[in-house]
Design a protein around this motif. Sequence first.
Motif, PDB file in Angstrom:
ATOM      1  N   THR A 224       0.838  -1.205   0.000  1.00 32.40           N
ATOM      2  CA  THR A 224       0.000   0.000   0.000  1.00 32.40           C
ATOM      3  C   THR A 224       0.875   1.258   0.000  1.00 32.40           C
ATOM      4  O   THR A 224       0.562   2.246  -0.666  1.00 32.40           O
TER       5      THR A 224
ATOM      6  N   GLY B 163      -4.172   9.391  -1.549  1.00 29.51           N
ATOM      7  CA  GLY B 163      -4.082   9.610  -0.098  1.00 29.51           C
ATOM      8  C   GLY B 163      -4.234   8.345   0.714  1.00 29.51           C
ATOM      9  O   GLY B 163      -4.565   8.416   1.897  1.00 29.51           O
TER      10      GLY B 163
ATOM     11  N   GLN C 250      -2.930   6.545   2.766  1.00 27.55           N
ATOM     12  CA  GLN C 250      -1.891   6.375   3.800  1.00 27.55           C
ATOM     13  C   GLN C 250      -2.300   5.193   4.675  1.00 27.55           C
ATOM     14  O   GLN C 250      -3.354   5.212   5.311  1.00 27.55           O
ATOM     15  N   THR C 251      -1.479   4.163   4.691  1.00 25.73           N
ATOM     16  CA  THR C 251      -1.882   2.950   5.386  1.00 25.73           C
ATOM     17  C   THR C 251      -1.738   3.093   6.899  1.00 25.73           C
ATOM     18  O   THR C 251      -0.864   3.814   7.380  1.00 25.73           O
TER      19      THR C 251
ATOM     20  N   TYR D  84      -5.590  -3.568   3.571  1.00 26.85           N
ATOM     21  CA  TYR D  84      -4.689  -3.960   4.679  1.00 26.85           C
ATOM     22  C   TYR D  84      -5.419  -4.068   6.015  1.00 26.85           C
ATOM     23  O   TYR D  84      -5.359  -5.109   6.686  1.00 26.85           O
ATOM     24  N   THR D  85      -6.127  -3.009   6.414  1.00 25.88           N
ATOM     25  CA  THR D  85      -6.741  -3.042   7.747  1.00 25.88           C
ATOM     26  C   THR D  85      -7.943  -3.996   7.787  1.00 25.88           C
ATOM     27  O   THR D  85      -8.191  -4.617   8.821  1.00 25.88           O
TER      28      THR D  85
ATOM     29  N   GLY E  62     -10.921   6.828   6.871  1.00 26.31           N
ATOM     30  CA  GLY E  62     -11.127   7.439   5.560  1.00 26.31           C
ATOM     31  C   GLY E  62     -10.745   8.908   5.575  1.00 26.31           C
ATOM     32  O   GLY E  62     -11.604   9.762   5.725  1.00 26.31           O
TER      33      GLY E  62
ATOM     34  N   GLU F  65     -15.241   1.819   0.178  1.00 20.97           N
ATOM     35  CA  GLU F  65     -14.135   2.496  -0.510  1.00 20.97           C
ATOM     36  C   GLU F  65     -14.671   3.167  -1.778  1.00 20.97           C
ATOM     37  O   GLU F  65     -15.403   2.551  -2.548  1.00 20.97           O
TER      38      GLU F  65
ATOM     39  N   HIS G 143      -8.612   1.265  -5.980  1.00 22.30           N
ATOM     40  CA  HIS G 143      -8.411   0.678  -4.649  1.00 22.30           C
ATOM     41  C   HIS G 143      -9.344  -0.513  -4.436  1.00 22.30           C
ATOM     42  O   HIS G 143      -8.937  -1.542  -3.882  1.00 22.30           O
TER      43      HIS G 143
ATOM     44  N   GLU H  76     -15.939  -0.943   8.258  1.00 24.20           N
ATOM     45  CA  GLU H  76     -14.741  -0.120   8.063  1.00 24.20           C
ATOM     46  C   GLU H  76     -15.037   0.945   7.023  1.00 24.20           C
ATOM     47  O   GLU H  76     -15.622   0.650   5.980  1.00 24.20           O
TER      48      GLU H  76
ATOM     49  N   GLY I 294     -18.246   2.709  -3.164  1.00 26.13           N
ATOM     50  CA  GLY I 294     -19.089   3.903  -3.154  1.00 26.13           C
ATOM     51  C   GLY I 294     -18.596   4.896  -2.113  1.00 26.13           C
ATOM     52  O   GLY I 294     -17.639   4.634  -1.373  1.00 26.13           O
TER      53      GLY I 294
HETATM   54  C1  LIG Z   1      -6.205   6.291   4.794  1.00 24.67           C
HETATM   55  S1  LIG Z   1      -6.773   5.389   3.377  1.00 24.67           S
HETATM   56  C2  LIG Z   1      -7.265   3.817   4.050  1.00 24.67           C
HETATM   57  C3  LIG Z   1      -6.120   2.971   4.341  1.00 24.67           C
HETATM   58  C4  LIG Z   1      -6.414   1.563   4.780  1.00 24.67           C
HETATM   59  N1  LIG Z   1      -7.387   1.511   5.857  1.00 24.67           N
HETATM   60  C5  LIG Z   1      -5.093   0.994   5.212  1.00 24.67           C
HETATM   61  O1  LIG Z   1      -4.764   1.121   6.406  1.00 24.67           O
HETATM   62  O2  LIG Z   1      -4.344   0.541   4.351  1.00 24.67           O
HETATM   63  C6  LIG Z   1      -8.345   6.167   3.150  1.00 24.67           C
HETATM   64  C7  LIG Z   1      -9.179   5.523   2.040  1.00 24.67           C
HETATM   65  O3  LIG Z   1     -10.499   6.054   2.159  1.00 24.67           O
HETATM   66  C8  LIG Z   1     -11.000   6.340   0.860  1.00 24.67           C
HETATM   67  N2  LIG Z   1     -11.971   7.443   1.050  1.00 24.67           N
HETATM   68  C9  LIG Z   1     -11.716   8.674   1.576  1.00 24.67           C
HETATM   69  N3  LIG Z   1     -12.846   9.402   1.658  1.00 24.67           N
HETATM   70  C10 LIG Z   1     -13.842   8.613   1.156  1.00 24.67           C
HETATM   71  C11 LIG Z   1     -15.244   8.788   0.998  1.00 24.67           C
HETATM   72  N4  LIG Z   1     -15.848   9.945   1.353  1.00 24.67           N
HETATM   73  N5  LIG Z   1     -15.970   7.774   0.492  1.00 24.67           N
HETATM   74  C12 LIG Z   1     -15.360   6.599   0.124  1.00 24.67           C
HETATM   75  N6  LIG Z   1     -14.014   6.366   0.270  1.00 24.67           N
HETATM   76  C13 LIG Z   1     -13.275   7.364   0.767  1.00 24.67           C
HETATM   77  C14 LIG Z   1      -9.787   6.721   0.029  1.00 24.67           C
HETATM   78  O4  LIG Z   1      -9.988   6.478  -1.346  1.00 24.67           O
HETATM   79  C15 LIG Z   1      -8.684   5.845   0.640  1.00 24.67           C
HETATM   80  O5  LIG Z   1      -8.516   4.646  -0.083  1.00 24.67           O
END
Ligand SMILES: C[S@@+](CC[C@H](N)C(=O)[O-])C[C@H]1O[C@@H](n2cnc3c(N)ncnc32)[C@H](O)[C@@H]1O
Length: 182
Positions: free
Chosen positions: A12, A22, A24-25, A53-54, A118, A71, A76, A46, A98
């Motif tokens: 990731t 963005g 960030q894992t 990953y999570t 997110g 997501e 992704h 989630e 979505g």
């Molecule tokens: C910080 S990353 C998640 C990382 C993951 N949990 C991990 O630890 O590897 C945030 C994710 O949320 C998605 N995201 C952010 N805002 C969103 C929204 N309003 N609706 C759907 N997905 C969203 C982004 O596309 C991104 O893939």
Amino acid sequence: MSDLHADLQALTRTHREEHGCGAQTFSDGASLTELVARLRPQRILELGTGLGYTACCLASGWKYAHIDTIEGDTLHVTLAREQIAKRKLGGQITVIHGLFATELPKLGSVYDLVFFDGYVPDRPTILMLRDRLRTGGTLVCANLDLTAGSGAMELMNELSDPMYWRRDGVLEAGATVILTKI
Ligand SMILES: C[S@@+](CC[C@H](N)C(=O)[O-])C[C@H]1O[C@@H](n2cnc3c(N)ncnc32)[C@H](O)[C@@H]1O
């Protein structure tokens, strides 16, 4: 407990550099696995799958836990589904494609544990999640370090409201908080 999905966390991080997104894992997936092993929540929600990953860390905590993970990014979603299948966790994890605001109202169930990862959490989203969580259920809210300004103040007021929440711990040096809905 060692991190069973450290390779996916590394993947990731590489993806984020290449995709310029963005995603960030989460830094401490093993703590999520431990939390689920301890609490044994059957229904987990989630927000923010990233590459899965999570969701995989949560699923590995207890084989009877089921995770719905939302997501919005199409790439992704594809990559997460691939990784989940590769780890043979498809029976435990459903990736919902979505936006949070669109998909949350469609969910039929009430959850035992909700993990927000997110981007930046805000009060309106936390209120929706509070509704989806059973009384006595657990909210794990990440990315508190990304909040700023009046939005951060509103969020902190909500998360520290003793009418609704009891604080049960922190992860990631305080950037993530664990709360019980009361
Ligand atoms: C910080 S990353 C998640 C990382 C993951 N949990 C991990 O630890 O590897 C945030 C994710 O949320 C998605 N995201 C952010 N805002 C969103 C929204 N309003 N609706 C759907 N997905 C969203 C982004 O596309 C991104 O893939």
